[in-house]
Design an enzyme around this catalytic site. Structure first.
Site, mmCIF file in Angstrom:
data_model
loop_
_atom_site.group_PDB
_atom_site.id
_atom_site.type_symbol
_atom_site.label_atom_id
_atom_site.label_comp_id
_atom_site.label_asym_id
_atom_site.label_seq_id
_atom_site.Cartn_x
_atom_site.Cartn_y
_atom_site.Cartn_z
ATOM 1 N N GLU A 13 -38.232 -93.392 38.407
ATOM 2 C CA GLU A 13 -39.401 -93.753 37.611
ATOM 3 C C GLU A 13 -39.107 -93.531 36.128
ATOM 4 O OE1 GLU A 13 -43.546 -93.101 39.630
ATOM 5 O OE2 GLU A 13 -42.415 -91.232 39.839
ATOM 6 N N TYR A 26 -63.581 -103.127 20.730
ATOM 7 C CA TYR A 26 -62.800 -103.256 21.963
ATOM 8 C C TYR A 26 -61.307 -103.431 21.691
ATOM 9 C CZ TYR A 26 -67.282 -104.596 24.051
ATOM 10 O OH TYR A 26 -68.569 -104.634 24.451
ATOM 11 N N GLU A 64 -56.575 -87.576 23.013
ATOM 12 C CA GLU A 64 -56.637 -87.358 21.571
ATOM 13 C C GLU A 64 -56.880 -88.674 20.839
ATOM 14 O OE1 GLU A 64 -53.625 -84.454 22.450
ATOM 15 O OE2 GLU A 64 -55.666 -84.391 23.179
ATOM 16 N N ASP A 80 -78.855 -79.512 37.071
ATOM 17 C CA ASP A 80 -78.766 -79.149 38.483
ATOM 18 C C ASP A 80 -77.321 -79.355 38.922
ATOM 19 O OD1 ASP A 80 -79.727 -78.451 41.090
ATOM 20 O OD2 ASP A 80 -79.758 -80.585 41.629
ATOM 21 N N ASP A 109 -75.047 -79.030 42.333
ATOM 22 C CA ASP A 109 -75.015 -78.801 43.775
ATOM 23 C C ASP A 109 -73.589 -78.909 44.296
ATOM 24 O OD1 ASP A 109 -77.782 -78.654 43.772
ATOM 25 O OD2 ASP A 109 -78.065 -80.704 44.498
#
Ligand code: ATP
Ligand code: CA
Ligand code: CA
Ligand code: CA
Length: 285
Positions: free
Chosen positions: A24, A56, A76, A213, A215
């Protein structure tokens, strides 16, 4: 414009040599990048022209350049509130996935492998909701024994009251985060409650308005029911505002005892009831 709209650029392509495997690094490969920029409420209030807030083309150029240099540079380079997903469609893996993707949350690439994966649902319908959720994720990540791996886009949802959906109540912003933790489930719950308290969470009425909240949707494959903590969360399987962002952050997600999140969500969308849990009856609560 919905103030919680976000700008998403998908399919940006870059060629780079990142990877853990030797070839790679030598041969390089194509990276496909999706970028989501969450717009602050103040940005949206300033005007309807998205281009005023983020250009964009400039964003796309910066992101591609950053990936070709070093993916760690990404955060960054682009705006503060940004979620970046980098896909490696040519990744050398022998599993039947279209590609490998990693969502980089605010520069975090160094999450340890130790501990359990837990899924956290976040919600807020009072105060600066987006800011609170982003701050809560940072605070969670700062806890010893907890690392935030990735977080979903923020979504806006209609408040759920005991009597049903209430379009007149302040709307929620919801998200789901994947974490790794070496804390026991009850310790994790204590941490979540402390973060809620720090953000002024008060418990007056059931499903009342709240600043924050947090959970525990699931903790590994654990299924338990104690006075303080039921795992998985007993209502997660029937909640669009949990399942949808969860699927966005993990397309292969499954809820222990309930099955694939994609199927749970499809049934919700179709208005079909969820099948009962195989081992315990579903109470009305
Ligand atoms: P809901 O549980 O339907 O989402 P809520 O989040 O508004 O409602 P809270 O008042 O925040 O309810 O929590 C009540 C109690 O639920 C907590 O003090 C906690 O002990 C318990 N609880 C049980 N299972 C879980 C779980 N999986 N995650 C978070 N809290 C849980
Ligand atoms: Ca930590
Ligand atoms: Ca809840
Ligand atoms: Ca709660």
């Amino acid at each position: 414009m919905n103030p919680l709209d976000r700008i998403t650029l998908t399919g940006l392509r870059a060629f780079a040599h990142h990877g853990v495997l030797e070839f790679e690094r030598t041969d390089g490969q194509t990276f496909v990048i999706d970028v989501t920029v969450h717009l602050a409420l103040s940005d949206a209030a300033a005007g309807d022209d998205l281009a005023q807030t983020v250009h964009y083309g400039v964003l796309a150029d910066q992101v591609v350049a950053a990936v070709e240099r070093d993916p760690v540079d990404l955060i960054e380079t682009v705006a503060e509130r940004v979620a970046v997903t980098v896909h490696k469609p040519d990744a050398p893996i022998a599993v039947p996935f279209a590609d490998v993707s990693v969502t980089i949350l605010r520069g975090r690439l160094d999450v340890p492998r130790a501990g359990e994966v837990a899924v956290i649902a976040l919600g807020s319908n009072l105060g600066d909701r987006e800011h609170t959720l982003v701050a809560a994720l940072e605070e969670l990540d700062a806890v010893d024994g907890v690392s935030v791996v990735s977080s979903s886009p923020l979504i806006e949802t209609i408040a759920l009251r005991p009597a049903g959906a209430d379009p007149d109540a302040p709307r929620y912003v919801n998200a789901v985060a994947l974490i790794r933790t070496t804390l026991a489930p009850e310790q994790l719950l204590d941490v979540l409650h402390a973060i809620e308290s720090a953000h002024g969470r008060e418990r007056a009425e059931r499903w009342g308005d709240r600043t924050l909240d947090l959970d525990i949707v699931s903790y590994g494959e654990l299924e338990q029911q104690t006075e303080r903590l039921t795992l998985p969360h007993p209502r997660a399987h029937e909640r669009d505002f949990v399942l949808r962002p969860w699927l966005a952050v993990d397309p292969d997600a499954a809820l222990p005892g309930r099955g694939p999140v994609a199927e749970l969500l499809a049934r919700l969308d179709a208005g079909s009831p969820q099948p009962p849990h195989p081992e315990h009856s579903d109470g009305a609560a």
